[in-house]
Design a protein around this motif. Structure first.
Motif, PDB file in Angstrom:
ATOM      1  N   SER A 121      -7.876  11.623  19.528  1.00  0.00           N
ATOM      2  CA  SER A 121      -8.383  10.321  19.982  1.00  0.00           C
ATOM      3  C   SER A 121      -8.894   9.478  18.816  1.00  0.00           C
ATOM      4  CB  SER A 121      -9.482  10.516  21.022  1.00  0.00           C
ATOM      5  OG  SER A 121     -10.584  11.221  20.479  1.00  0.00           O
ATOM      6  N   LEU A 122      -9.569  10.112  17.859  1.00  0.00           N
ATOM      7  CA  LEU A 122     -10.078   9.403  16.693  1.00  0.00           C
ATOM      8  C   LEU A 122      -9.873  10.265  15.457  1.00  0.00           C
ATOM      9  CD1 LEU A 122     -11.695   7.126  15.259  1.00  0.00           C
ATOM     10  CD2 LEU A 122     -13.793   8.372  15.878  1.00  0.00           C
ATOM     11  N   THR A 127     -10.359  10.060  11.231  1.00  0.00           N
ATOM     12  CA  THR A 127     -10.993   9.299  10.156  1.00  0.00           C
ATOM     13  C   THR A 127     -10.541   9.851   8.817  1.00  0.00           C
ATOM     14  OG1 THR A 127     -12.942   8.901  11.545  1.00  0.00           O
ATOM     15  CG2 THR A 127     -13.172   8.500   9.179  1.00  0.00           C
ATOM     16  N   LEU A 148      -9.117  -0.386  10.390  1.00  0.00           N
ATOM     17  CA  LEU A 148      -9.018   0.189  11.732  1.00  0.00           C
ATOM     18  C   LEU A 148      -7.570   0.123  12.178  1.00  0.00           C
ATOM     19  CD1 LEU A 148     -10.136   1.198  14.506  1.00  0.00           C
ATOM     20  CD2 LEU A 148     -10.529  -1.224  15.087  1.00  0.00           C
ATOM     21  N   ILE A 166      -5.186   0.848  15.284  1.00  0.00           N
ATOM     22  CA  ILE A 166      -5.031   1.139  16.710  1.00  0.00           C
ATOM     23  C   ILE A 166      -3.560   1.445  16.906  1.00  0.00           C
ATOM     24  CG2 ILE A 166      -5.297   0.219  19.050  1.00  0.00           C
ATOM     25  CD1 ILE A 166      -7.470  -1.653  17.904  1.00  0.00           C
ATOM     26  N   TYR A 169      -9.891   4.313  10.052  1.00  0.00           N
ATOM     27  CA  TYR A 169     -10.148   4.831  11.396  1.00  0.00           C
ATOM     28  C   TYR A 169      -8.869   4.676  12.216  1.00  0.00           C
ATOM     29  CZ  TYR A 169     -15.102   4.285  10.118  1.00  0.00           C
ATOM     30  OH  TYR A 169     -16.326   4.349   9.493  1.00  0.00           O
ATOM     31  N   VAL A 216      -7.352   5.080  15.904  1.00  0.00           N
ATOM     32  CA  VAL A 216      -7.742   5.211  17.311  1.00  0.00           C
ATOM     33  C   VAL A 216      -6.485   5.248  18.169  1.00  0.00           C
ATOM     34  CG1 VAL A 216      -8.907   4.083  19.243  1.00  0.00           C
ATOM     35  CG2 VAL A 216      -9.970   4.094  16.970  1.00  0.00           C
ATOM     36  N   ASP A 217      -6.384   6.283  18.978  1.00  0.00           N
ATOM     37  CA  ASP A 217      -5.249   6.439  19.891  1.00  0.00           C
ATOM     38  C   ASP A 217      -5.745   6.171  21.311  1.00  0.00           C
ATOM     39  OD1 ASP A 217      -3.103   7.286  21.458  1.00  0.00           O
ATOM     40  OD2 ASP A 217      -2.524   8.842  20.025  1.00  0.00           O
ATOM     41  N   LEU A 218      -5.348   5.034  21.860  1.00  0.00           N
ATOM     42  CA  LEU A 218      -5.850   4.614  23.172  1.00  0.00           C
ATOM     43  C   LEU A 218      -5.351   5.490  24.311  1.00  0.00           C
ATOM     44  CD1 LEU A 218      -5.571   0.730  22.802  1.00  0.00           C
ATOM     45  CD2 LEU A 218      -7.624   2.149  22.603  1.00  0.00           C
ATOM     46  N   TYR A 268      -8.552   7.848  23.628  1.00  0.00           N
ATOM     47  CA  TYR A 268      -9.876   7.305  23.290  1.00  0.00           C
ATOM     48  C   TYR A 268     -10.444   6.551  24.486  1.00  0.00           C
ATOM     49  CZ  TYR A 268     -13.491   5.158  20.360  1.00  0.00           C
ATOM     50  OH  TYR A 268     -14.697   4.781  19.815  1.00  0.00           O
ATOM     51  N   LEU A 273     -14.646   0.590  22.116  1.00  0.00           N
ATOM     52  CA  LEU A 273     -14.203   0.397  20.742  1.00  0.00           C
ATOM     53  C   LEU A 273     -14.955  -0.745  20.059  1.00  0.00           C
ATOM     54  CD1 LEU A 273     -12.334   1.489  18.599  1.00  0.00           C
ATOM     55  CD2 LEU A 273     -10.518  -0.010  19.462  1.00  0.00           C
TER      56      LEU A 273
END
Length: 376
Positions: free
Chosen positions: A297-298, A300, A312, A314, A334, A336-338, A341, A345
Motif C-alpha cells: 500500500s505504501l 518509501t 509522491l 500515485i 513515496y 502509494v497504491d490506491l 491504501y 492521502l
C-alpha cells in the motif's frame, strides 16, 4: 460372442467411466490452495447449508470448486488454449499468441466513464495539493508491439486515450512516452514476452523521458551494472494456458544507489530493507516482485545522497521497476497504491510535504480500475 453389436455404445461407456473416475479423483484428491501456473488462489470445498442451497450460494461455490480443483486442470487449460490456436481462434482470445514468442493481452473495452472519472479525480487532487503534478500513461504491450500481433486482432485505444487525457487534464502535465518506447522497440526488448509490464530497459526509457520532461538530469545507460536471470513466467503466461512458451529473462539494473526501502501495509509492522531489490523472488516463477517486493500500500524510498527533493508517486504495479531508477535522483519517494491504501492521502501529504506528484498507470488499468475513488 459377437462384440460388434456393442461398438455403438462403447463411446458412451468410456465417457461414463471417464466421468466416474474424474468424480472420484475430485472427491478424494487433496484440495489445492494455490495454482503456481495461474498465480492465484483456488476455490475450496463449498460450505453446505440449507440457506446456502435455497439461495443458490452452495451451488455457485460447488461450480467454482469443481472448475478449480478438477484433476489435471493445468493440462486441460493448456489443451483448450492450443486447440483454440490450432482452429484459428487466436484473435478471439483474451490473450493473443503472437510472433517471436510474445503473449499479449487483447485490448480492453474502452470504458470512457471510468477513464474520465480516474483522470478527473487525479486532476482535482493535484489542484488541492497545489504542487507540480504529472501523469505517465504506460502504453499497452499490444500497442507497442503491433508488428508481432496476429493478423486479426482488436484495436488498441492508446492514442485515443492520450488525446482524451490531453483534453481532460487542467492541473496535471501529461508526459508522452509513446515515441520513446516505440523507438526503443527497435533497439532492445521494451516489453516482456510473458508479462504485461515493461522490461528494465523499457523502464529506463520511461525514467529518462520523465527526467527530461522535468528538466532534470538522469543516469546514463552505462551507469548500471546489469544482471540477467532466466526462467521468468509472468502474469500473461499464467492466464494464457500456453504452457510451452519459452520464459523471459529479468534484468536487474543496479546503479549502486544506497537507498533504504520501507514497506507498509495497514497495521502490519513495516518491512525495512537496505536494497531496492528483493532477490528471494528470483527463485519464483514470477520474478517481477524482485523490484520493491511487489505490491504494497505504501512504499518509501530514501536516498540521502540524491540531489532531488521529495516525490509522491500515485501508481499501479508499473511503478515497481520504474522507481528503482528514480531512486538515484530523489531524496525521498513515496509510492502509494490506491488498490490497497485506505488512509487519508491529503493528511499524509500534510504530515509529509512533497515537492512533486507523479501519477503512473498502465492505460489498461485507467479504463478498468476504480480505486481512484479512495483518493482524498
Amino acid at each position: 460372442m459377437n462384440l460388434k453389436k456393442y461398438y455403438p455404445v462403447l463411446p458412451a461407456v468410456f465417457f461414463v467411466v471417464f466421468l466416474a473416475v474424474m468424480a472420484l479423483l475430485l472427491l478424494f484428491s487433496p484440495v489445492r490452495e494455490y495454482s503456481e501456473n495461474e498465480k492465484r488462489y483456488l476455490a475450496g470445498r463449498p460450505e453446505v447449508s440449507v440457506s446456502g442451497i435455497l439461495e443458490g450460494e452452495t451451488q455457485e461455490q460447488l461450480e467454482k470448486f469443481t472448475a478449480d480443483q478438477v484433476p489435471g486442470r493445468d493440462f486441460f487449460v493448456g489443451v483448450n488454449a492450443y486447440w483454440n490456436l490450432l482452429t484459428g481462434r487466436n484473435g478471439a482470445q483474451d490473450i493473443y499468441h503472437c510472433d517471436e514468442g510474445y503473449l499479449i493481452n487483447a485490448p480492453k473495452a474502452l470504458d470512457e466513464k471510468i477513464f474520465t472519472d480516474n483522470l478527473t479525480r487525479f486532476d482535482q487532487f493535484a489542484a488541492q495539493l497545489g504542487v507540480p503534478a504529472n501523469l505517465i500513461m504506460v502504453p499497452s504491450t499490444g500497442y507497442l508491439m503491433e508488428e508481432v500481433l496476429p493478423a486479426f486482432h482488436g484495436e488498441y485505444d492508446d492514442d485515443l486515450l492520450y488525446e482524451k487525457a490531453g483534453q481532460l487534464l487542467q492541473h496535471i502535465g501529461l508526459v508522452d512516452v509513446r515515441s520513446a518506447l516505440k523507438e526503443g522497440v527497435q533497439t532492445g526488448q521494451v516489453c516482456y514476452r510473458t508479462d504485461h509490464h515493461l522490461t528494465s530497459y523499457g523502464n529506463y526509457l520511461l525514467y529518462r523521458t520523465y527526467q527530461i520532461s522535468q528538466g532534470n538530469p538522469y543516469l546514463s545507460r552505462d551507469a548500471y551494472e546489469v544482471a540477467s536471470y532466466d526462467g521468468f513466467y509472468g502474469t500473461t503466461w499464467s492466464g494464457s494456458g500456453y504452457w510451452f512458451t519459452k520464459p523471459d529473462q529479468v534484468e536487474v539494473w543496479d546503479s549502486g544507489v544506497q537507498a533504504t526501502v520501507t514497506l507498509t501495509d495497514g497495521g502490519a509492522a513495516p518491512i525495512v530493507s537496505d536494497s531496492l531489490f528483493f532477490p528471494s523472488h528470483l527463485e519464483e516463477m514470477d520474478k517481477y516482485p524482485v523490484f520493491l517486493d511487489g505490491n504494497h500500500s505504501l512504499s518509501t524510498i530514501q536516498n540521502p545522497n540524491a540531489e532531488g527533493g521529495t516525490l509522491l508517486v500515485i501508481r499501479d504495479s508499473y511503478a515497481h521497476c520504474f522507481s528503482t531508477f528514480l531512486a538515484a535522483n530523489y531524496k525521498t519517494i513515496y509510492l502509494v497504491d490506491l488498490r490497497y491504501y485506505r488512509d487519508n492521502l491529503s493528511q499524509f501529504v500534510t504530515e509529509h510535504p512533497v515537492d512533486k506528484v507523479l501519477y503512473l498507470y498502465g492505460v489498461d488499468n485507467l479504463v478498468s480500475d476504480t480505486n481512484s475513488a479512495w483518493l482524498k
